[in-house]
Design an enzyme around this catalytic site. Structure first.
Site, PDB file in Angstrom:
ATOM      1  N   CYS A  73      -8.756  -6.684 -16.519  1.00  0.00           N
ATOM      2  CA  CYS A  73      -7.425  -7.446 -17.778  1.00  0.00           C
ATOM      3  C   CYS A  73      -6.296  -6.171 -17.350  1.00  0.00           C
ATOM      4  O   CYS A  73      -4.847  -7.317 -17.563  1.00  0.00           O
ATOM      5  CB  CYS A  73      -8.156  -6.504 -19.293  1.00  0.00           C
ATOM      6  SG  CYS A  73      -9.667  -7.364 -19.209  1.00  0.00           S
TER       7      CYS A  73
ATOM      8  N   ASP B  44      15.327  25.173  -2.405  1.00  0.00           N
ATOM      9  CA  ASP B  44      13.544  24.287  -2.219  1.00  0.00           C
ATOM     10  C   ASP B  44      14.147  23.313  -2.561  1.00  0.00           C
ATOM     11  O   ASP B  44      12.921  22.450  -1.893  1.00  0.00           O
ATOM     12  CB  ASP B  44      12.916  25.699  -3.091  1.00  0.00           C
ATOM     13  CG  ASP B  44      13.039  27.278  -2.682  1.00  0.00           C
ATOM     14  OD1 ASP B  44      13.388  27.121  -0.881  1.00  0.00           O
ATOM     15  OD2 ASP B  44      12.638  27.785  -3.262  1.00  0.00           O
TER      16      ASP B  44
ATOM     17  N   CYS C 159       0.852  -1.491   0.217  1.00  0.00           N
ATOM     18  CA  CYS C 159       0.180  -0.003  -0.116  1.00  0.00           C
ATOM     19  C   CYS C 159       0.729   1.223   0.050  1.00  0.00           C
ATOM     20  O   CYS C 159       1.947   1.465  -0.156  1.00  0.00           O
ATOM     21  CB  CYS C 159      -1.198   0.712   1.720  1.00  0.00           C
ATOM     22  SG  CYS C 159       0.110   0.095   2.548  1.00  0.00           S
TER      23      CYS C 159
ATOM     24  N   ASP D 174       8.424  29.223   0.590  1.00  0.00           N
ATOM     25  CA  ASP D 174       9.400  30.690   1.147  1.00  0.00           C
ATOM     26  C   ASP D 174       9.018  31.699   0.204  1.00  0.00           C
ATOM     27  O   ASP D 174       7.946  31.884  -0.615  1.00  0.00           O
ATOM     28  CB  ASP D 174      10.168  29.498  -1.098  1.00  0.00           C
ATOM     29  CG  ASP D 174      11.886  30.654  -1.210  1.00  0.00           C
ATOM     30  OD1 ASP D 174      12.322  30.998  -0.086  1.00  0.00           O
ATOM     31  OD2 ASP D 174      11.169  31.238  -2.310  1.00  0.00           O
TER      32      ASP D 174
END
Length: 798
Positions: free
Chosen positions: A88, A687, A13, A484
């Site tokens: 499928c 960043d 998962c 930012d």
């Protein structure tokens, strides 16, 4: 830093993926770690001097998963024909992944595409296509996808028309079965339908059962075969007293209705991917190459970096480039979503596939082929549409057990009515067929991918590029946004904001002297001061004897009079007292502004304040985010006073100041530790780690390529309001997915009992198998159509 890709096995998962990503990200030397659950890959950027591949593999194994590095993985994207339902998809993915040379396989039912990552040293494209064919599906060359999709649509239409034409006579004469001639005609027509238009269901069933699975084809083949072969044996008297009870119309009309549903579904799916197709159609096929010998027309693919191309009004630009001659306006709506054309002059960048609206432009090619912005956008949108959102796992799990459960329910229905309630064999038999036919996992398989296709298309039209389809779900869950400051909330460059003249001086004289003094300096504050004066209609006067002191200011003469411009210490050292403006200077400094004092002839003239101003719309965007219940925080490396001033003006809930570039991702992690599902919005190289660390990384389009490469969402325009639009789009897409899954499940929950005869005793209502087939077909169409309605959201994003 190096970047390595690892194949990971044993994930069940999205939580498994998050766990691996988090733990690997904590290892010393790791800059970024990202796990793609759909493709079962771990991408790690790390310092190879500190960390080795083996250590990463060992750590993943310690967490309970398998891992190996993909040393020479290739990637192949191609079309697949013959997919009918989610089963499928699961069958084909399982078949491909069974080959040890295949590291990842993602099949998209809505787009009818497959993405396969493999080791090219052990496997070729031909081998992969052979695996697909062996699974019972038809692989299509990547460049043939568009033509093949059109051909598939025509084929579906033709099969429906054929089956309908053959079935109508059977329907019209179904009450005349006792007439032997009519019976023979119906037998012939039903046989033709069963083994022409219905043959595809037998082929699909064979390959599904061969691969130890069951899908929609199995259900349809079972239902139609039961009706056809029972009628066949009954026609020849094999059942004695039941010999006259033939119903060839059931199998024939069943196939015709399902073929109708497949045709409508194919049409609807084509509309779901319309945004990407429109984008592809924008690509220019030809280019007008400018050479010393003159102009000549060549294929756009023949243009090379550095070549000059000429573009006339009304033509699409064939490449990304820079204008070297001419001026015009260019329609960039396909990139930015802005409807107004943008003025272009020599030196301005232009983007391939945008349309020249005004004059003739000569453009020097800077990026071609796969490097152009359009090609990157197409690749990004395709990857987003191929990705599986976490919510789709639920549908996949249900689809995996659906067919066996339906067959069991059909057998139970027959047993209940025939033996339990002592109804006629034919009555119980038809109800069992109706149960088999009405239940189909198609709608559930299409619920998520079609919504994501339309949602990513809506975003594309508004300049919001989503790298992965799962991001559309994740961004809808955002609880906190970290912004930012420089280049994101603010313009990223200083601007003249305040002019405070000294007692007895005027603002006009202060501005004139400031522009003159700073005109010879290359310092950013000096250039901003000159630009601010120009905006106010003041041109710098000629100065002489200029001398610039690092960290202090500029000294020069104007008309023989000494002129100083700089910080307070610089002027004090030059014998000029700044005390008369001490209070104003303190107030401006408290607002986070940079100060430039100006003196002429040994007397203080005034002080100018400069600051990095908020972008237009930043405060409104922050207010909109807060209105959506999202907490907003600003991150900056600036001093606390500067940060506090910008935070107040922007209206954010809080801020982190004096944050070093390397600590930004730690700040993101801290907010995540507080329980926030966190998005990071940035534009710079510093960043990138924070964008990667955040649950959703949003890169502003005006930023660096590194930020764009790291972000999950790219905003083509340098506009913070697009963050709000992206969140609204994500929420609308997730809502549409939930609607689709609800209706797909509700349809089966309601339809199966009706088909099983639940309404027979109170109301005398039963559902004929052919009408059950029609209802099944339209369930898929309704899900796709509901997804297409998401396009209406585009006009409501703000």
């Amino acid at each position: 830093m190096v970047r390595s890709i690892f194949a990971v096995t044993g994930m069940h998962c999205a939580g498994c993926a998050t766990r691996i990503e988090k733990e690997i990200g904590r290892m010393a030397g790791v800059a970024t770690a990202a796990v793609n659950f759909a493709t079962e890959e771990l991408a790690v950027e790390y310092d190879e001097g500190t960390l080795a591949d083996e250590a990463i593999v060992a750590r993943v194994k310690e967490l309970g998963y398998g891992a190996r590095r993909l040393t020479a993985a290739g990637e192949l994207r191609f079309g697949v024909r013959g997919l009918h339902c989610a089963s499928c998809v699961a069958n084909l993915e399982k078949k491909l992944l069974a080959d040890p040379a295949v590291s990842a396989a993602v099949v998209n039912l809505a787009q009818e595409e497959a993405l396969v990552r493999f080791d090219p040293a052990r496997l070729s494209q031909a081998d992969i296509f052979a695996l697909v064919s062996a699974a019972g599906y038809t692989p299509v060359e990547p460049e043939q996808g568009g033509a093949e999709a059109a051909a598939e649509l025509v084929a579906q239409r033709n099969w429906f028309v054929l089956s309908a034409l053959l079935s109508v006579p059977i329907m019209l004469t179904m009450t005349l079965h006792d007439n032997r001639a009519v019976g023979w005609m119906n037998l012939a027509l039903a046989t033709a339908v069963q083994f022409s238009a219905g043959l595809t269901f037998y082929k699909g069933s064979w390959f599904a059962l061969k691969n130890k699975s069951a899908n929609m084809d199995v259900l349809v083949a079972l239902g139609t075969s039961a009706a056809y072969f029972y009628s066949l044996f009954a026609f020849f008297g094999a059942f004695g007293s039941h010999g006259g009870h033939v119903f060839f119309e059931t199998s024939a009309m069943l196939i015709a209705f399902i073929r109708l549903g497949k045709y409508l579904e194919a049409r609807a799916r084509g509309k779901a991917g319309e945004a990407l197709k429109k984008l592809l159609r924008l690509q220019a096929d030809k280019a007008r190459l400018v050479t010393p010998e003159g102009e000549r027309e060549v294929a756009a693919s023949a243009v090379r970096v550095g070549d000059l191309v000429r573009v006339f009004p009304g033509e699409a630009l064939p490449v990304d480039g820079e204008v070297v001659e001419g001026s015009s306006t260019v329609d960039e709506s396909m990139v930015t979503g802005e409807s107004l054309p943008v003025a272009k002059k020599p030196g301005d960048p232009v983007t391939g596939a945008t349309v020249n609206r005004g004059g003739v432009l000569t453009v020097r090619a800077t990026r071609i082929g796969e490097e152009t912005l359009l090609a990157q956008i197409v690749r990004m949108v395709r990857e987003a549409q191929a990705d599986k959102a976490p919510i789709q796992r639920f549908a996949d799990r249900v689809s995996g057990v659906f067919v066996p459960v339906v067959i069991a329910l059909a057998l139970f229905t027959f047993a209940l009515w025939f033996w339990g309630l002592h109804q006629e064999f034919l009555f119980a038999f038809k109800l069992a067929i109706a149960v088999v036919v009405i239940a189909c996992p198609c709608a559930m398989g299409l619920a998520t991918p079609t919504a994501i296709m339309v949602g990513s298309g809506v975003g594309l039209a508004r300049g919001i590029l989503v790298k992965r389809g799962s991001v559309l779900e994740n961004i809808s869950r955002v609880q906190a946004i970290l912004l930012d400051k420089t280049g994101t909330l603010t313009r990223g460059e200083p601007a003249l904001t305040d002019l405070v003249p000294a007692p007895g001086e005027g603002e006009a004289r202060l501005l004139t002297l400031l522009a003159a003094a700073e005109s010879r300096s290359t310092h950013p504050l000096a250039q901003a001061a000159v630009a601010g004066a120009a905006e106010r209609g003041v041109a710098p006067a000629e100065v002489a004897d200029c001398r610039e002191v690092e960290g202090g200011g500029v000294a020069c003469t104007l008309a023989g009079e000494p002129l100083l411009a700089g910080n307070a210490r610089f002027l004090e050292e030059g014998g000029v007292a700044t005390a008369p403006l001490a209070d104003a200077a303190a107030r401006l400094a408290a607002e986070g502004k940079s100060l430039v004092f100006v003196a002429a002839g040994g007397h203080l003239v005034g002080v100018a304040a400069l600051a990095d101003r908020l972008k237009e719309g930043s405060a409104a965007a922050v207010a909109a985010m807060k209105g959506m219940g999202i907490a907003t925080f600003m991150i900056t490396g600036d001093h606390r006073a500067v940060a506090a001033a910008v935070a107040r003006e922007a209206g954010v809930d809080g801020f982190e100041a004096e944050v070093l570039p390397g600590r930004k991702q730690e700040v993101v992690r801290e907010y995540q530790a507080k329980g926030y599902f966190t998005a990071m919005v940035g534009d710079g190289i510093n960043d990138a780690p924070a964008l990667a660390r955040a649950d959703v990384g949003i890169a502003i389009g005006g930023g660096t390529d590194v930020a764009k490469e790291t972000g999950d969402v790219i905003l083509v325009r340098d506009d913070l309001t697009d963050v709000v639009r992206a969140i609204r789009l994500g929420r609308a897409t997730l809502a549409k997915v939930k609607q689709n899954l609800f209706w797909a499940l509700f349809y089966n929950i309601l339809g199966i009992p009706v088909a099983a005869g639940a309404l027979f005793y109170p109301l005398g209502i039963t559902l004929k198998p052919e009408y059950a087939g029609l209802a099944m077909a339209f369930s898929s169409v309704s899900v796709v159509t509901n997804s297409i309605l998401l396009r209406r959201v585009g006009g409501k994003l703000g």
